[in-house]
Design a protein around this motif. Sequence first.
Motif, short mmCIF file in Angstrom:
data_model
loop_
_atom_site.label_atom_id
_atom_site.label_comp_id
_atom_site.label_asym_id
_atom_site.label_seq_id
_atom_site.Cartn_x
_atom_site.Cartn_y
_atom_site.Cartn_z
N PHE A 33 0.84 -1.39 -0.29
CA PHE A 33 0.05 0.45 0.15
C PHE A 33 0.96 1.17 0.12
O PHE A 33 0.64 2.57 -0.36
CB PHE A 33 -1.01 -0.03 1.06
N GLY A 54 -8.42 1.31 -3.75
CA GLY A 54 -6.79 0.88 -3.75
C GLY A 54 -6.67 0.25 -2.79
O GLY A 54 -6.27 -0.92 -2.17
N GLY A 56 -8.15 -0.82 1.52
CA GLY A 56 -9.28 -1.06 2.40
C GLY A 56 -10.16 -0.35 3.39
O GLY A 56 -10.06 -0.75 4.57
N ASP A 57 -10.27 1.60 3.12
CA ASP A 57 -10.12 1.76 4.25
C ASP A 57 -11.39 3.34 4.49
O ASP A 57 -11.43 3.26 3.24
CB ASP A 57 -8.96 3.16 4.19
N LYS A 120 -4.15 -5.70 12.76
CA LYS A 120 -2.81 -6.11 11.92
C LYS A 120 -1.23 -5.84 13.18
O LYS A 120 -0.10 -6.79 12.23
CB LYS A 120 -2.71 -4.38 11.02
N TYR A 144 -3.01 -11.10 2.77
CA TYR A 144 -3.45 -10.25 3.48
C TYR A 144 -1.40 -9.79 3.74
O TYR A 144 -0.18 -11.30 4.76
CB TYR A 144 -3.49 -9.81 4.67
N ASN A 194 -8.98 -11.86 2.36
CA ASN A 194 -8.74 -10.60 1.51
C ASN A 194 -7.84 -11.25 1.09
O ASN A 194 -6.82 -11.50 1.49
CB ASN A 194 -8.27 -9.33 2.73
N TYR A 225 -12.55 -8.96 8.56
CA TYR A 225 -14.27 -8.62 7.80
C TYR A 225 -15.30 -9.90 8.33
O TYR A 225 -16.68 -9.67 7.22
CB TYR A 225 -13.92 -9.10 6.82
N ARG A 382 -7.83 -5.97 -7.29
CA ARG A 382 -8.76 -5.62 -5.99
C ARG A 382 -9.15 -4.27 -6.44
O ARG A 382 -7.52 -3.31 -6.46
CB ARG A 382 -7.88 -5.90 -5.39
C1 MLT Z 1 -6.25 -3.75 2.32
O1 MLT Z 1 -6.57 -2.22 1.65
O2 MLT Z 1 -5.23 -5.00 2.66
C2 MLT Z 1 -6.22 -3.45 4.43
O3 MLT Z 1 -7.09 -1.80 4.45
C3 MLT Z 1 -5.21 -3.48 5.32
C4 MLT Z 1 -5.73 -3.16 5.97
O4 MLT Z 1 -6.35 -3.72 6.99
O5 MLT Z 1 -4.24 -3.19 6.89
#
Ligand code: MLT
Length: 404
Positions: A33, A54, A56-57, A120, A144, A194, A225, A382
């Motif tokens: 990221f 892009g 997962g926020d 995380k 991930y 993910n 999730y 993704r």
């Molecule tokens: C992602 O985009 O895979 C997640 O946002 C990353 C995360 O949750 O740290």
Amino acid sequence: MVESGSVTPTPAQTPRKRLEVAGRLKRLPPYLFVEMDRKKEEALKKGVDIIHLGIGDPDLPTPEPIVERAEKALRRPEHHRYPSGKGMKSLRESIAHWYKRRFSVDLNPDLEVLVLIGSKEGIGHLPLALTDPKDDVLVPNPGYPPYYSGTVLAGAHPVPFPLDEVNKYLPDFDVLEHLDTHRARLMFLNYPNNPTGAVAPLSSLKDAVEFARQRKIWLAHDNAYSEVYYGAPPPPSLLQVPGAKETAVEFHSLSKTFCMTGWRVGFAAGNAQVIKALAQVKDNYDSGVFGAIQETAQFCLDQGDEFAARIRTTFRGRKDLFVPGLRDLGYEVFEPGAGLYVWVKTPEGVASRAAAERILEETGVVCTPGSGFGDNGEGFLRFTLTAPEKRLKEALNRLEKLKW
Ligand code: MLT
């Protein structure tokens, strides 16, 4: 014997060739990221109207009653001192109640629950707690990135195992049976998944527990999730599998469930030995989650089901718009059962990175190359559902103009 008058340099005085950082960092791929952010920043500087799909926020703000609760908590002087490292007892009790209500799983809040600075953080530190250098850690591919990088940083050895579309991105235990696991100490799993959006039925989680138990491997299940789901029944907890606690620990996060990625709070639950070991690592690295945030997290778990339901409905609406929209444009899309992600095949013959770069350059839509999640993600992209429906429609309109 050293003769008088001669001086043998002590190790600290021995001249080094040059100043260097730790070699282990060289074994890490660039953090996915961070790379993406750099490309996005470049486009923003050029004035491009970026659509952020892009990372997962969630773009939605944290629900107002949660913020109000935090404001009050912030004013309590007891929170201005060091927090409880393993988590306030009242929060650990709320976590145990939530598990009982949501999954019918019993947890001992003193021994089987640990509060984390986001899931995380716990996932990243877990290999330090459970492996020794040169041990193997089984990591999903695609997966991930912290499963891999946490393993490398602990000096252990990541052994990727494939998740394939033919198997609906579930682990294929007929294949895993043949894997040499005598050095394996830990296995990571992640459902809802993910980057693919796959949801594992309890039967598959049962197979995982059986596999781990037979081979004496710790099992770490990332369930961040679990509350952003699209169908029924809701995704299970791995701890629902009878006997799972003998070998497993599960990670949760408030980040996605309550749109709280910036707050950094999550938790681990399960095997008491693992919880104790992870707490021991953390005691040496951090001083816990800010007390006001712990109090707020407790409020979320005790009284936040309705907020979580509204957030879920919003993401479901976006998924119902974006997935068919992409299919209408000719993209091959895996139907996500949960999560914030849409996993899409790149057009025939186009590599993930090249496809993501072209999409960004020509449409201003940021997505993530599947190859960033492991080589088994090559040939995929993704997209995240982290923009309002209007912007998702705009993304589809722009993608329609892109001719491959
Ligand atoms: C992602 O985009 O895979 C997640 O946002 C990353 C995360 O949750 O740290």
